[in-house]
Design an enzyme around this catalytic site. Structure first.
Site, PDB file in Angstrom:
ATOM      1  N   VAL A  38       0.849  -1.011  -0.141  1.00 47.95           N
ATOM      2  CA  VAL A  38       0.025  -0.014   0.025  1.00 47.95           C
ATOM      3  C   VAL A  38       0.835   1.294   0.127  1.00 47.95           C
ATOM      4  O   VAL A  38       0.338   2.367  -0.123  1.00 47.95           O
ATOM      5  CB  VAL A  38      -0.931  -0.004   1.148  1.00 47.95           C
ATOM      6  CG1 VAL A  38      -0.293   0.229   2.578  1.00 47.95           C
ATOM      7  CG2 VAL A  38      -2.052   1.118   1.194  1.00 47.95           C
ATOM      8  N   TYR A  39       1.903   1.322   0.383  1.00 47.75           N
ATOM      9  CA  TYR A  39       2.766   2.546   0.368  1.00 47.75           C
ATOM     10  C   TYR A  39       2.983   3.123  -1.011  1.00 47.75           C
ATOM     11  O   TYR A  39       3.739   2.482  -1.941  1.00 47.75           O
ATOM     12  CB  TYR A  39       4.382   2.166   1.181  1.00 47.75           C
ATOM     13  CG  TYR A  39       4.326   1.622   2.428  1.00 47.75           C
ATOM     14  CD1 TYR A  39       3.254   1.839   3.108  1.00 47.75           C
ATOM     15  CD2 TYR A  39       5.593   0.851   2.729  1.00 47.75           C
ATOM     16  CE1 TYR A  39       3.295   1.401   4.421  1.00 47.75           C
ATOM     17  CE2 TYR A  39       5.769   0.673   4.124  1.00 47.75           C
ATOM     18  CZ  TYR A  39       4.462   0.770   5.066  1.00 47.75           C
ATOM     19  OH  TYR A  39       4.597   0.412   6.401  1.00 47.75           O
ATOM     20  N   GLY A  40       2.605   4.073  -1.209  1.00 48.73           N
ATOM     21  CA  GLY A  40       2.774   4.799  -2.388  1.00 48.73           C
ATOM     22  C   GLY A  40       1.556   3.971  -3.619  1.00 48.73           C
ATOM     23  O   GLY A  40       1.958   4.160  -4.642  1.00 48.73           O
TER      24      GLY A  40
END
Length: 317
Positions: free
Chosen positions: A53-55
């Site tokens: 989910v990061y970025g």
């Protein structure tokens, strides 16, 4: 650099892990990502943590581009699953776990991750379905070990029990919210993990920068736009300020960066394997690595811990 075994796994990880939340792939250029990653390697760091989910996948993509140039056996790579990647892609169902591990491996340009972690518990999916699906990921060779992140201790214990009951893969690590400003994990999760041989890899070890600067110092540009961080530390109460003053006092006495004092405190906790730090500049990385050589006395630890008061639970959502 010293190395510690992660829980009861065979993973030998550096005492500092490099994380990529709101950094690599999300506002940080490829050259900067590559420079920090290479510097981490040169300092002996072999443990790299990210999440799908990061970025919205950008962090995994960024590290995939950089890490493909390194010998795959020379580093430990961890990622996570749970939070939404789209309106329909979220959670820890069998479908999502298999779908998201394949997408993560594609972005990371690797055949496997060393540690695949549940980013949070999924109240909409039976834990039996989640643990069986995670076991299948390990069985297929897409992940070597499993880990979990912030959740109540009873949920973590239940997941471990279910895995043991059916002969599935258990979690070897817990990535939890733990630092000098937030020590609620010491009540149940830390003793549970210590007893069960689960390694702790705390996130936000510097409390989103609060523990890395003097009490009167202004926040950074990143802190001004860090919505999640504001939910964790929306108000630095007077008791919290006393903790910051204690860190500041010791930093001045020892003539060390505030970050090294806070990290040294965490590294001396016997259940902790490797705090996860973020670094977008070389001085961040140097300060983190420098903490490995800092030994705090019993009296210094006591002075840092004395001002702490109970806090509302934060970081589970």
């Amino acid at each position: 650099m010293n190395f510690r075994r992660l829980g009861d796994s065979e993973l030998e990880v550096s005492e500092i892990s490099l994380g990529s939340w709101l950094t690599y792939g999300a506002g940080v250029e490829r050259e900067q990502t590559e420079a920090c990653t290479k510097a981490a390697f040169e300092a002996g760091i072999n443990f790299f943590d990210t999440a799908n989910v990061y970025g919205s996948g950008a962090a995994e993509t960024a590290w995939g581009e950089v890490l493909k140039d390194f010998d795959r056996s020379s580093y430990i790579l961890a990622t996570k699953v749970f939070f939404p990647m789209s309106d329909t892609d979220r959670g820890l169902s069998r479908e999502q776990i298999h779908k998201q591990i394949d997408a993560s491996l594609d972005r990371l340009q690797t055949d496997y991750v060393d540690l695949y972690q549940c980013h949070r518990p999924d109240p909409e999916t039976p834990i039996e379905e989640t643990m069986e699906a995670l076991h299948d990921v390990v069985r297929m060779g897409k992940a070597r070990y499993l880990g979990a992140s912030s959740m109540p201790a009873w949920q973590f214990a239940k997941a471990q029990h279910v895995a043991e009951k059916y002969g599935w893969t258990r979690f070897v690590s817990m990535q939890n919210h733990y630092n000098l400003l937030y020590r609620e994990e010491e009540r149940e999760m830390v003793p549970l993990c210590r007893d069960q041989g689960v390694g702790l890899i705390p996130w936000s070890p510097l409390a989103r920068g609060h523990l890395a600067r003097a009490p009167e110092a202004k926040g950074t540009k990143r802190s001004e736009t860090d919505g999640f961080g504001k939910t964790l530390y929306a108000l630095v109460a007077e008791a919290d300020r006393r903790v910051l003053v204690a860190v500041d006092t010791l930093a001045k006495v020892r003539q060390l960066p505030h970050a090294q004092i806070a990290l040294a405190w965490l590294l001396q906790k016997d259940a902790v394997t490797a705090p996860i730090v973020g670094a977008t500049r070389m001085e961040h990385l140097e300060a983190a690595v420098g903490a490995l050589g800092v030994q705090l006395s019993k009296e210094e630890v006591g002075a840092l811990e004395a001002p702490y008061v109970a806090h509302p639970i934060a970081g589970f959502s």
